[in-house]
Design an enzyme around this catalytic site. Sequence first.
Site, mmCIF file in Angstrom:
data_model
loop_
_atom_site.group_PDB
_atom_site.id
_atom_site.type_symbol
_atom_site.label_atom_id
_atom_site.label_comp_id
_atom_site.label_asym_id
_atom_site.label_seq_id
_atom_site.Cartn_x
_atom_site.Cartn_y
_atom_site.Cartn_z
ATOM 1 N N TYR A 104 -4.771 -8.043 2.417
ATOM 2 C CA TYR A 104 -4.324 -6.649 2.540
ATOM 3 C C TYR A 104 -2.821 -6.543 2.234
ATOM 4 O O TYR A 104 -2.384 -5.664 1.486
ATOM 5 C CB TYR A 104 -4.642 -6.171 3.952
ATOM 6 C CG TYR A 104 -4.277 -4.739 4.274
ATOM 7 C CD1 TYR A 104 -4.995 -3.675 3.729
ATOM 8 C CD2 TYR A 104 -3.237 -4.449 5.153
ATOM 9 C CE1 TYR A 104 -4.673 -2.360 4.050
ATOM 10 C CE2 TYR A 104 -2.909 -3.142 5.480
ATOM 11 C CZ TYR A 104 -3.635 -2.099 4.926
ATOM 12 O OH TYR A 104 -3.308 -0.804 5.248
ATOM 13 N N LYS A 135 -1.003 -4.487 -0.764
ATOM 14 C CA LYS A 135 -0.027 -3.435 -0.471
ATOM 15 C C LYS A 135 1.337 -3.772 -1.069
ATOM 16 O O LYS A 135 2.089 -2.896 -1.467
ATOM 17 C CB LYS A 135 0.071 -3.221 1.044
ATOM 18 C CG LYS A 135 -1.190 -2.625 1.671
ATOM 19 C CD LYS A 135 -1.584 -1.318 1.030
ATOM 20 C CE LYS A 135 -2.643 -0.558 1.813
ATOM 21 N NZ LYS A 135 -3.110 0.652 1.088
HETATM 22 P P1 NAP Z 1 -9.382 5.250 7.035
HETATM 23 O O1 NAP Z 1 -9.325 6.210 8.151
HETATM 24 O O2 NAP Z 1 -10.185 4.019 7.164
HETATM 25 O O3 NAP Z 1 -9.807 6.039 5.706
HETATM 26 C C1 NAP Z 1 -9.886 5.359 4.486
HETATM 27 C C2 NAP Z 1 -10.189 6.356 3.394
HETATM 28 O O4 NAP Z 1 -10.219 5.639 2.153
HETATM 29 C C3 NAP Z 1 -11.550 7.007 3.574
HETATM 30 O O5 NAP Z 1 -11.469 8.350 3.178
HETATM 31 C C4 NAP Z 1 -12.438 6.215 2.612
HETATM 32 O O6 NAP Z 1 -13.488 6.978 2.060
HETATM 33 C C5 NAP Z 1 -11.456 5.930 1.507
HETATM 34 N N1 NAP Z 1 -11.854 4.812 0.657
HETATM 35 C C6 NAP Z 1 -11.878 3.490 0.960
HETATM 36 N N2 NAP Z 1 -12.313 2.783 -0.089
HETATM 37 C C7 NAP Z 1 -12.587 3.672 -1.070
HETATM 38 C C8 NAP Z 1 -13.066 3.564 -2.388
HETATM 39 N N3 NAP Z 1 -13.369 2.361 -2.922
HETATM 40 N N4 NAP Z 1 -13.227 4.684 -3.126
HETATM 41 C C9 NAP Z 1 -12.919 5.889 -2.605
HETATM 42 N N5 NAP Z 1 -12.462 6.063 -1.351
HETATM 43 C C10 NAP Z 1 -12.297 4.968 -0.594
HETATM 44 O O7 NAP Z 1 -7.920 4.727 6.671
HETATM 45 P P2 NAP Z 1 -6.497 5.406 6.871
HETATM 46 O O8 NAP Z 1 -5.893 4.838 8.075
HETATM 47 O O9 NAP Z 1 -6.606 6.882 6.711
HETATM 48 O O10 NAP Z 1 -5.749 4.756 5.628
HETATM 49 C C11 NAP Z 1 -5.433 5.488 4.448
HETATM 50 C C12 NAP Z 1 -4.458 4.644 3.630
HETATM 51 O O11 NAP Z 1 -3.292 4.397 4.413
HETATM 52 C C13 NAP Z 1 -5.018 3.284 3.250
HETATM 53 O O12 NAP Z 1 -4.578 2.921 1.963
HETATM 54 C C14 NAP Z 1 -4.407 2.353 4.294
HETATM 55 O O13 NAP Z 1 -4.318 1.041 3.839
HETATM 56 C C15 NAP Z 1 -3.061 3.003 4.481
HETATM 57 N N6 NAP Z 1 -2.413 2.659 5.753
HETATM 58 C C16 NAP Z 1 -2.986 2.979 6.951
HETATM 59 C C17 NAP Z 1 -2.322 2.630 8.134
HETATM 60 C C18 NAP Z 1 -2.878 2.927 9.501
HETATM 61 O O14 NAP Z 1 -2.298 2.453 10.484
HETATM 62 N N7 NAP Z 1 -3.942 3.700 9.632
HETATM 63 C C19 NAP Z 1 -1.087 1.977 8.071
HETATM 64 C C20 NAP Z 1 -0.543 1.692 6.837
HETATM 65 C C21 NAP Z 1 -1.199 2.039 5.685
HETATM 66 P P3 NAP Z 1 -15.028 6.903 2.579
HETATM 67 O O15 NAP Z 1 -15.011 6.934 4.074
HETATM 68 O O16 NAP Z 1 -15.625 8.134 1.962
HETATM 69 O O17 NAP Z 1 -15.633 5.647 2.023
#
Ligand code: NAP
Length: 246
Positions: free
Chosen positions: A153, A157
């Site tokens: 991951y 990133k």
């Molecule tokens: P999340 O709640 O798990 O949501 C992930 C989203 O990405 C969902 O809408 C999912 O869609 C979509 N997704 C995953 N794989 C996909 C694919 N192959 N094609 C299309 N859509 C896909 O995650 P989040 O926390 O909102 O994270 C969003 C972004 O922020 C990510 O890149 C994550 O790495 C980054 N991030 C998150 C955090 C944190 O603490 N939450 C921190 C740093 C960075 P479906 O459900 O429809 O499959």
Amino acid sequence: MRARVAAISGSSRGIGRAIALELAREGYQVVINYHKSKAGAEEVLEQIEAEGGTGIIVGADVSSSAGAQHFIETAVNSFGKIEVLVNNAGVNKDQLMLKISDEEWRQIIDSNLGSAFYCSRWALKNMLRRRYGRIINISSVVGLGGNAGQAHYAAAKSGLMGLTCSIAKEYGRRGVTANLVAPGYIQTDMTAALNDSQKSRIAEGIALGRLGTPADVAGVVAFLASPRADYINGTVIRVDGGLSSI
Ligand code: NAP
């Protein structure tokens, strides 16, 4: 003047959902993307329409070139253009380096880094023709400093940084900027597995004393998409509440 168009990969839940809602409130026509959570995407569009906004939903697995092409081409065919691309789709699966299988490595790299490359490549065709584009990649503080249990991951990133800066340098003169947003711990499904005591321990290491919300990230993305950020290119903005270490 017709409203601007913003496409947000992975906007059926979490941070992507908040970004879609925020950009719709700013007047963008939004292209919502889901892979597995169709109902979530429909709920996002319903909320946008209830608030007077407009958008469409595109189901596509953007970790593949074909899926990304479908996502971007549907956006362009529906609205004639794409001005803002937010590469937000991502997945994480904590695992010790020695236990990461080849398949898991490819899945995490393709979902977090490949998706941004593919979507940007397809979107750039339209942006360059119109000499305007804003590409915003959602990375993570883990991509800046690494993290135990997240080698795949973190590598993905981190790779987003190189991708973002390269787009910034390659296409800045043609009206396209690219920037990176690096969230810390944000309360979404991705961090839902943390129990209360883990969350309190994490919060202790954050200067603001709390985990972030999807809206905390969405506001920064909306800023980077706006004319107020026209001279910001090839940089990273941390949205982590002053996280000291991970
Ligand atoms: P999340 O709640 O798990 O949501 C992930 C989203 O990405 C969902 O809408 C999912 O869609 C979509 N997704 C995953 N794989 C996909 C694919 N192959 N094609 C299309 N859509 C896909 O995650 P989040 O926390 O909102 O994270 C969003 C972004 O922020 C990510 O890149 C994550 O790495 C980054 N991030 C998150 C955090 C944190 O603490 N939450 C921190 C740093 C960075 P479906 O459900 O429809 O499959």
